[in-house]
Design a protein around this motif. Structure first.
Motif, PDB file in Angstrom:
ATOM      1  N   GLY A 617      18.300 -11.535  10.218  1.00 55.64           N
ATOM      2  CA  GLY A 617      18.862 -11.276   9.384  1.00 55.64           C
ATOM      3  C   GLY A 617      18.033 -11.645   8.160  1.00 55.64           C
ATOM      4  O   GLY A 617      17.730 -11.045   7.396  1.00 55.64           O
ATOM      5  N   GLU A 618      16.349 -11.229   8.929  1.00 49.39           N
ATOM      6  CA  GLU A 618      15.413 -11.565   8.216  1.00 49.39           C
ATOM      7  C   GLU A 618      14.151  -9.999   8.308  1.00 49.39           C
ATOM      8  O   GLU A 618      13.808  -9.450   9.756  1.00 49.39           O
ATOM      9  N   GLU A 619      14.303  -9.174   7.174  1.00 52.40           N
ATOM     10  CA  GLU A 619      13.573  -7.895   7.778  1.00 52.40           C
ATOM     11  C   GLU A 619      11.970  -9.083   6.958  1.00 52.40           C
ATOM     12  O   GLU A 619      11.511 -10.042   7.146  1.00 52.40           O
ATOM     13  N   ASP A 664      -1.276  -8.397  14.489  1.00 46.81           N
ATOM     14  CA  ASP A 664      -0.934  -7.213  14.326  1.00 46.81           C
ATOM     15  C   ASP A 664      -0.484  -6.402  13.140  1.00 46.81           C
ATOM     16  O   ASP A 664       0.270  -5.420  13.181  1.00 46.81           O
ATOM     17  N   VAL A 665      -0.409  -7.205  12.267  1.00 40.30           N
ATOM     18  CA  VAL A 665      -0.114  -6.889  10.829  1.00 40.30           C
ATOM     19  C   VAL A 665      -1.186  -6.830  10.265  1.00 40.30           C
ATOM     20  O   VAL A 665      -2.097  -7.087  10.093  1.00 40.30           O
ATOM     21  N   SER A 666      -0.994  -5.446   9.749  1.00 42.67           N
ATOM     22  CA  SER A 666      -1.772  -4.988   9.225  1.00 42.67           C
ATOM     23  C   SER A 666      -1.436  -4.473   6.934  1.00 42.67           C
ATOM     24  O   SER A 666      -0.237  -5.161   7.115  1.00 42.67           O
ATOM     25  N   TYR A 667      -2.450  -4.864   6.480  1.00 42.49           N
ATOM     26  CA  TYR A 667      -1.744  -5.194   5.061  1.00 42.49           C
ATOM     27  C   TYR A 667      -2.429  -4.094   4.308  1.00 42.49           C
ATOM     28  O   TYR A 667      -2.982  -2.858   4.140  1.00 42.49           O
ATOM     29  N   LYS A 668      -1.573  -3.210   3.006  1.00 42.63           N
ATOM     30  CA  LYS A 668      -1.770  -2.530   1.866  1.00 42.63           C
ATOM     31  C   LYS A 668      -1.891  -3.116   1.121  1.00 42.63           C
ATOM     32  O   LYS A 668      -0.938  -3.599   0.592  1.00 42.63           O
ATOM     33  N   TYR A 669      -2.719  -3.129   0.127  1.00 44.63           N
ATOM     34  CA  TYR A 669      -2.696  -3.578  -1.659  1.00 44.63           C
ATOM     35  C   TYR A 669      -3.221  -2.396  -2.677  1.00 44.63           C
ATOM     36  O   TYR A 669      -4.013  -1.911  -2.298  1.00 44.63           O
ATOM     37  N   TYR A 697      -2.558  -7.370 -15.287  1.00 43.29           N
ATOM     38  CA  TYR A 697      -2.911  -6.740 -14.337  1.00 43.29           C
ATOM     39  C   TYR A 697      -1.106  -6.655 -13.407  1.00 43.29           C
ATOM     40  O   TYR A 697      -0.626  -7.848 -13.963  1.00 43.29           O
ATOM     41  N   THR A 698      -1.570  -6.141 -12.194  1.00 35.96           N
ATOM     42  CA  THR A 698       0.187  -6.583 -11.217  1.00 35.96           C
ATOM     43  C   THR A 698      -1.113  -6.263  -9.727  1.00 35.96           C
ATOM     44  O   THR A 698      -0.703  -5.135  -9.551  1.00 35.96           O
ATOM     45  N   PHE A 699      -0.785  -7.118  -9.062  1.00 38.57           N
ATOM     46  CA  PHE A 699      -1.516  -7.032  -7.640  1.00 38.57           C
ATOM     47  C   PHE A 699      -0.448  -7.274  -6.775  1.00 38.57           C
ATOM     48  O   PHE A 699       0.652  -8.319  -6.792  1.00 38.57           O
ATOM     49  N   GLU A 700      -0.364  -5.878  -5.947  1.00 39.08           N
ATOM     50  CA  GLU A 700       0.576  -5.276  -5.531  1.00 39.08           C
ATOM     51  C   GLU A 700       0.252  -5.124  -3.601  1.00 39.08           C
ATOM     52  O   GLU A 700       0.021  -4.763  -3.502  1.00 39.08           O
ATOM     53  N   ILE A 701       1.094  -5.902  -3.109  1.00 39.20           N
ATOM     54  CA  ILE A 701       0.984  -6.055  -1.430  1.00 39.20           C
ATOM     55  C   ILE A 701       2.393  -5.744  -0.641  1.00 39.20           C
ATOM     56  O   ILE A 701       3.198  -6.139  -0.626  1.00 39.20           O
ATOM     57  N   TYR A 705       4.786  -3.560   9.837  1.00 38.75           N
ATOM     58  CA  TYR A 705       4.271  -3.908  11.267  1.00 38.75           C
ATOM     59  C   TYR A 705       4.989  -3.407  12.122  1.00 38.75           C
ATOM     60  O   TYR A 705       5.772  -2.814  11.565  1.00 38.75           O
ATOM     61  N   ASN A 706       4.929  -3.177  13.324  1.00 35.04           N
ATOM     62  CA  ASN A 706       5.367  -2.171  13.797  1.00 35.04           C
ATOM     63  C   ASN A 706       5.760  -0.713  13.267  1.00 35.04           C
ATOM     64  O   ASN A 706       6.671  -0.349  13.722  1.00 35.04           O
ATOM     65  N   ASN A 707       5.201   0.164  12.414  1.00 37.68           N
ATOM     66  CA  ASN A 707       4.689   0.709  11.412  1.00 37.68           C
ATOM     67  C   ASN A 707       6.190   0.663  11.171  1.00 37.68           C
ATOM     68  O   ASN A 707       6.735   2.346   9.731  1.00 37.68           O
ATOM     69  N   LYS A 708       6.523  -0.209  10.433  1.00 39.09           N
ATOM     70  CA  LYS A 708       7.146  -0.759   9.287  1.00 39.09           C
ATOM     71  C   LYS A 708       7.125  -1.015   7.740  1.00 39.09           C
ATOM     72  O   LYS A 708       6.203  -2.176   8.692  1.00 39.09           O
ATOM     73  N   ILE A 709       7.331  -0.783   6.387  1.00 44.69           N
ATOM     74  CA  ILE A 709       6.889  -1.149   5.385  1.00 44.69           C
ATOM     75  C   ILE A 709       7.181  -2.130   4.698  1.00 44.69           C
ATOM     76  O   ILE A 709       8.126  -2.239   5.251  1.00 44.69           O
ATOM     77  N   SER A 710       7.531  -3.564   4.687  1.00 46.38           N
ATOM     78  CA  SER A 710       7.971  -4.715   4.161  1.00 46.38           C
ATOM     79  C   SER A 710       8.361  -4.424   2.671  1.00 46.38           C
ATOM     80  O   SER A 710       7.439  -3.252   1.859  1.00 46.38           O
ATOM     81  N   GLU A 711       8.705  -4.834   2.399  1.00 48.26           N
ATOM     82  CA  GLU A 711       9.223  -5.041   0.722  1.00 48.26           C
ATOM     83  C   GLU A 711       7.822  -5.684  -0.009  1.00 48.26           C
ATOM     84  O   GLU A 711       6.742  -6.222   1.001  1.00 48.26           O
TER      85      GLU A 711
END
Length: 818
Positions: A617-619, A664-669, A697-701, A705-711
């Motif tokens: 049940g975890e995204e 395998d995880v990348s990040y965008k911020y 400021y608000t840091f947002e990241i 993973y697997n072409n899916k973007i998390s919340e």
């Protein structure tokens, strides 16, 4: 007597049914013990900190910390003098506290342990948690609160039992729960009053082992004699009498996304309980557990369940949707050449037998004549083909026909078209077919069939075309009597085609040994997908379509991708970290239905069940674990963070739920308030911002993973400007300037006023002087004027005489002339 026999028979039947259900699957576990780096085999507790690390206090080895790659041990070398540690907790600043048996309380910062001693508290600390921004402790002599500086004896202050408190946690309504390993019962505390559960309101006298709280804030109590439940705000505990639940020392609970409950106990391992359906399934030694004792459970952020086996280290239950069938389930050989179905039954073939799945175990259906089965093809249970290394056997109603010779050497694959013709492909024998009307095997005689006699895969598409994947000759397509070849020269990605399948849109997928996958569209256009598009490797052993997704079997991996608009939009992977350890055999994937897939490997048979995977049940999520401003560290849980303008070098630490897939995880911020564009990073869990100007400021990241973007995860903070740039300073400075200007103006006005008065006085004096001078001048002028008048009169008088004299002279002259 008859009733007794009936009862015995019923119990025996129930046990058999239970065992058959229990042995249905072998779940994937990853085990960690001393040889894997664990400090001790007896794990007292399991705890995941804000950075995703799993802490495992042990009964004699100190503390083991697993960071997703390796274990770090905290023991005497790190300052931990007492190695029997019972519990850990983390405060809002990221500091870890550890409670030792006989050693009191420790604070752990940067893997170094510092003892916090106090003579009032018992040296045995069994439980702890953070509640209302303070550390609460269950010690050998009752309940304590620690504010970071001193201890407060709550048991003495509130007059509750000063006996050993062995478990403690906080529920969804922010109430503190704790219990005693004795007759004192279970308590909850809202900060004002205590509520007690004991034998008077449902709980039996005796040992209480734990309490946990589900998403509906229903409280599950582990007692020595079974599982009890307390509805939210109820004053009574009710024993759950569902058949199959552990009735002897349940220890811990984990609540799943779908409402099911995992229960660890002393005899049944991990029990999966469905409260809605009233069903219980046990995961024990036969199903992959090292031990039937499950002491502590933890569901990490990735959805995996960790199990302390108490004496057998710790196991990680991989709820990846996979299970394994091996020798315990009737499969004697490890290498599974293929999986298929016949008359709604699942069959597999190994080199020495064909086995069928019955009652959750595999039974031998056909025994090989010695070893050497390469593959098989079933038209029905009574009409099937066995492909041996050097011959082909056709068995109909028990009667066998044997084909030998070069044309049937090393046949590997077979398929039947809509007309009932069976096509075989072999390694060295090329393409052959069997027409049931003719009753004989025929070899393909066209010239393209001779391009390559090494066939990996044959496939019949929805239009009844035959496709053959070759080694060295590319892809052959037979449409009736016409044949077409696709190879590297004509635009195909590879000449070595290993696997074939078709999706519902008529796209043909061709897997290669070295160049990934080609998608051949009905209009003839070809698109290619390989490692640069996200695939794990370019070598493909098997392909199969399930709904709108494509399964890919590889060496050491199995993947599932989704293609939209001719691009890969989703990638899911299974390998060792998801419980998959084998190499997929050629054509070894079989899709049974919309939810289940069977995978034949060189390490037994794997079964994928979509419903099992949804248990997590975890995204994919991303977490900000820490913010560091200059030399100060703050937890992401802190709110209203504000820093001085000198603390404008800000570092963010973050991690994703994929701690076992971190590579395998990348990040965008991005930093809202500074810019709006995203920056992408990989293999990095820290971001530093230098010399941030004052502002909010608000840091947002996001994790990718697997072409899916998390919340996203977000953390807001502010940097205050120096005092000379603050509004109050501007206001004060403005007022000061106005005041100075006012004072200057006022002083100037005063000076002007004084100057005016002085001027007026001077003017008056000068006026008087002038008046006096005027008067003097007037007097003098009068005198002068009088003198002038007098002189003029004299002159006038003189001038008058002169005229008379002249007139008289003129008269005389005139007379003389006459």
């Amino acid at each position: 007597m008859n009733s007794v026999l009936k009862n015995i028979c019923f119990i025996f039947l129930f046990v058999l049914i239970s065992l058959s259900k229990a042995s249905a699957q072998k779940y994937p576990f990853v085990y960690y013990n001393i040889k894997e780096g664990l400090a001790h085999s007896q794990i007292c507790a399991l705890f995941e900190d804000s950075k995703g690390k799993v802490w495992m206090p042990t009964m004699g080895g100190g503390i083991s910390v697993f960071n997703g790659k390796e274990f770090i041990t905290i023991n005497k070398k790190n300052g931990l003098k007492h190695l029997s540690v019972r519990c850990v907790a983390e405060d809002a600043t990221g500091i870890i506290y550890a409670g030792a048996f006989g050693g009191g309380l420790y604070k752990i910062i940067n893997d170094s342990a510092v003892s916090i001693s106090d003579s009032t508290i018992n040296a045995d600390i069994f439980a702890m948690c953070i509640w209302k921004h303070q550390l609460w402790l269950g010690a050998g002599n009752g309940l304590y609160c620690f504010d970071g500086k001193s201890f407060q004896n709550i048991s003495r202050l509130k007059n509750i039992p000063d006996f050993a408190i062995t478990f403690m946690n906080v529920d969804k309504e922010n109430k503190l729960w704790f219990g005693y390993d004795s007759q004192y019962g279970l308590y909850n505390y809202d900060g004002n009053a205590f509520k007690i559960y004991n034998d008077e309101n449902g709980l039996h006298k005796g040992r209480l082992l734990n309490v946990c709280h589900d998403k509906n804030n229903e409280h599950w109590v582990a007692a020595y004699d079974g599982v009890f439940r307390i509805k939210n705000n109820s004053s009574f505990a009710v024993k759950d009498s569902t058949s199959g639940l552990p009735t002897n020392y349940p220890f811990d609970f984990v609540f799943q996304y779908d409402g099911k409950v995992l229960i660890g106990s002393t005899n049944f391992g991990v029990s999966i309980y469905d409260p809605a359906a009233k069903t219980v399934e046990h995961i024990q030694h036969l199903h992959g557990m090292k031990s039937d004792l499950a002491f502590r459970l933890l569901k990490d952020r990735e959805g995996n369940v960790w199990v302390s086996n108490w004496g057998d280290g710790v196991a990680r239950f991989l709820q990846s949707g996979l299970c394994k069938y091996d020798a315990d389930f009737g499969l004697k050989e490890k290498v599974i050449h293929s999986v298929f179905s016949c008359e709604k039954k699942i069959l597999v073939n190994t080199s020495d037998a064909i086995s069928v799945l019955e009652n959750n175990s595999f039974k031998e259906f056909f025994k090989a004549e010695g070893k050497g089965i390469a593959n098989c093809f079933f038209s029905s249970e009574k009409d099937f083909w066995i492909m041996y290394t050097s011959s082909l056997h056709h068995i109909v109603n028990g009667k066998k026909t044997v084909y030998t010779g070069d044309s049937v050497t090393a046949l590997r694959t077979a398929v039947k078209d809509k007309n009932g013709i069976i096509y075989f492909g072999g390694w060295g024998s090329g393409l052959i077919k069997f027409d049931p009307e003719k009753g004989k095997l025929e070899k393909f005689k066209d010239s393209l069939a001779q391009v390559s006699i090494y066939i990996y895969s044959v496939f019949i598409d929805s239009k009844n075309n035959l496709w053959a994947g070759t080694w060295g000759g590319g892809l052959l397509k037979y449409s009736g009597n016409a044949c077409r070849q696709l190879n590297e020269k004509s635009g195909l990605h590879s000449d070595r085609i290993t696997a074939l399948c078709e999706d519902k849109n008529g796209n043909i997928f061709a897997g290669s040994i070295d160049a990934g996958i080609a998608m051949i569209k009905p209009d003839g256009k070809i698109f290619f997908f390989d490692r640069k598009d996200g695939l794990e490797i370019n070598s493909v052993n098997a392909l199969c379509v399930q709904n709108d997704k494509l399964w890919i079997g590889e060496i050491g991996h199995v993947e599932r991708i989704k293609i939209q608009n001719d691009k890969i939009t989703e990638i899911e992977k299974w390998e060792e970290e998801e419980g998959f350890n084998g190499d997929v055999m050629f054509n070894g994937i079989f899709v049974a239905d919309d939810k289940t897939v069977w995978i034949g490997t060189n390490d037994f048979l794997y079964h994928y069940d979509e419903t099992r995977r949804k248990l997590t049940g975890e995204e994919d999520l991303v977490f900000i674990s820490q913010l560091k401003a200059k030399d100060r560290s703050f937890s992401a849980k802190d709110s209203l963070l504000s820093f001085d303008h000198t603390e404008n070098r800000i570092t963010f630490s973050f991690f994703s739920t994929r701690k076992f897939r971190h590579n395998d995880v990348s990040y965008k911020y991005r930093m809202l308030g500074l810019d709006t564009t995203f920056t992408f990073v990989k293999n990095n869990n820290d971001v530093v911002f230098h010399e941030l100007p004052p502002g909010e400021y608000t840091f947002e990241i996001y994790a990718i993973y697997n072409n899916k973007i998390s919340e996203p995860a977000r953390l807001s903070f502010s940097i205050t400007p120096p005092f000379w740039k603050r509004t109050w300073f501007y206001l004060l400075s403005g007022l000061s300037i106005l005041f100075v200007i006012f004072q200057i103006v006022k002083q100037r006005e005063t000076k002007l006023q004084k100057a005016k008065i002085l001027l007026e006085k001077t003017v008056q004096e000068r006026t008087r002087e002038i008046q006096l001078q005027k008067e003097i001048v007037e007097v003098k002028n009068k005198e002068i004027m009088d003198s002038m008048r007098y002189a003029r009169r004299i002159q006038n008088a003189l001038m008058s005489s002169e005229k008379n004299i002249k007139r008289n002279l003129d008269r005389l002259q005139n007379k003389n002339k006459k």
